[in-house]
Design a protein around this motif. Structure first.
Motif, PDB file in Angstrom:
ATOM      1  N   ILE A  16      59.580  63.552  21.683  1.00 32.31           N
ATOM      2  CA  ILE A  16      58.277  63.086  21.376  1.00 32.31           C
ATOM      3  C   ILE A  16      57.326  63.524  22.145  1.00 32.31           C
ATOM      4  O   ILE A  16      56.332  64.098  22.037  1.00 32.31           O
ATOM      5  CB  ILE A  16      58.050  61.636  21.101  1.00 32.31           C
ATOM      6  N   ILE A  17      57.691  63.650  23.552  1.00 32.00           N
ATOM      7  CA  ILE A  17      56.796  64.308  24.487  1.00 32.00           C
ATOM      8  C   ILE A  17      56.566  65.681  24.202  1.00 32.00           C
ATOM      9  O   ILE A  17      55.608  66.294  24.281  1.00 32.00           O
ATOM     10  CB  ILE A  17      57.392  63.896  25.912  1.00 32.00           C
ATOM     11  N   TYR A  19      56.846  67.560  21.603  1.00 32.27           N
ATOM     12  CA  TYR A  19      56.261  67.733  20.414  1.00 32.27           C
ATOM     13  C   TYR A  19      54.615  67.375  20.460  1.00 32.27           C
ATOM     14  O   TYR A  19      53.727  68.111  20.165  1.00 32.27           O
ATOM     15  CB  TYR A  19      56.642  66.913  19.200  1.00 32.27           C
ATOM     16  N   PHE A  20      54.301  66.066  21.271  1.00 30.42           N
ATOM     17  CA  PHE A  20      53.038  65.747  21.468  1.00 30.42           C
ATOM     18  C   PHE A  20      52.120  66.864  22.381  1.00 30.42           C
ATOM     19  O   PHE A  20      51.058  67.085  22.017  1.00 30.42           O
ATOM     20  CB  PHE A  20      53.013  64.388  22.213  1.00 30.42           C
ATOM     21  N   LEU A  21      52.990  67.258  23.435  1.00 32.27           N
ATOM     22  CA  LEU A  21      52.294  68.175  24.348  1.00 32.27           C
ATOM     23  C   LEU A  21      51.827  69.545  23.596  1.00 32.27           C
ATOM     24  O   LEU A  21      50.858  70.077  23.826  1.00 32.27           O
ATOM     25  CB  LEU A  21      53.057  68.421  25.683  1.00 32.27           C
ATOM     26  N   SER A  23      51.369  69.924  20.212  1.00 37.32           N
ATOM     27  CA  SER A  23      50.425  69.461  19.353  1.00 37.32           C
ATOM     28  C   SER A  23      49.026  69.546  20.059  1.00 37.32           C
ATOM     29  O   SER A  23      48.289  69.966  19.219  1.00 37.32           O
ATOM     30  CB  SER A  23      50.718  68.284  18.717  1.00 37.32           C
ATOM     31  N   ILE A  24      49.100  69.025  21.051  1.00 35.84           N
ATOM     32  CA  ILE A  24      47.712  68.784  21.702  1.00 35.84           C
ATOM     33  C   ILE A  24      47.254  70.170  22.617  1.00 35.84           C
ATOM     34  O   ILE A  24      46.206  70.175  23.322  1.00 35.84           O
ATOM     35  CB  ILE A  24      47.702  67.512  22.795  1.00 35.84           C
ATOM     36  N   TRP A  26      48.495  71.445  25.401  1.00 37.83           N
ATOM     37  CA  TRP A  26      49.202  71.315  26.813  1.00 37.83           C
ATOM     38  C   TRP A  26      50.183  72.276  27.141  1.00 37.83           C
ATOM     39  O   TRP A  26      50.080  72.931  28.142  1.00 37.83           O
ATOM     40  CB  TRP A  26      49.239  70.168  27.313  1.00 37.83           C
ATOM     41  N   TYR A  34      58.975  73.678  27.635  1.00 41.66           N
ATOM     42  CA  TYR A  34      58.933  73.048  26.021  1.00 41.66           C
ATOM     43  C   TYR A  34      60.387  73.055  25.447  1.00 41.66           C
ATOM     44  O   TYR A  34      60.835  72.106  25.080  1.00 41.66           O
ATOM     45  CB  TYR A  34      58.203  73.896  25.168  1.00 41.66           C
TER      46      TYR A  34
END
Length: 85
Positions: A16-17, A19-21, A23-24, A26, A34
């Protein structure tokens, strides 16, 4: 909660981390960081799936792990090629 379950939850959180990073914006998909997040996430979920005898989940995460390892090798090769130029 047993250790296999804790490791599985850690793996899920790492996915989740990652994919979140991504997607935003970062981090980029072309970074070792990654792919390491995804590899570590896959390992955690493989351990949990093994504990649960969840073979489809094991296979999916082994493939995910393999993709991450391949991507890191490709990044290393690309960087070595760029250094030679």
């Amino acid at each position: 909660m047993n250790i296999a379950e804790a490791i599985g939850w850690t793996g899920a959180i790492l996915y989740i981390i990652a994919y979140f990073l991504l997607s935003i914006g970062w981090i980029k998909a072309e970074t070792t960081f990654y792919h390491l997040l995804n590899i570590l996430g896959a390992i955690g979920l493989i351990i949990n799936a093994h504990y649960l005898d969840d073979f489809p989940n094991i296979i999916v995460n082994l493939v995910w792990l393999g993709i991450g390892v391949l991507a890191i090798f490709m990044l290393i090769k690309k960087n070595q090629t760029l250094e030679k130029q």
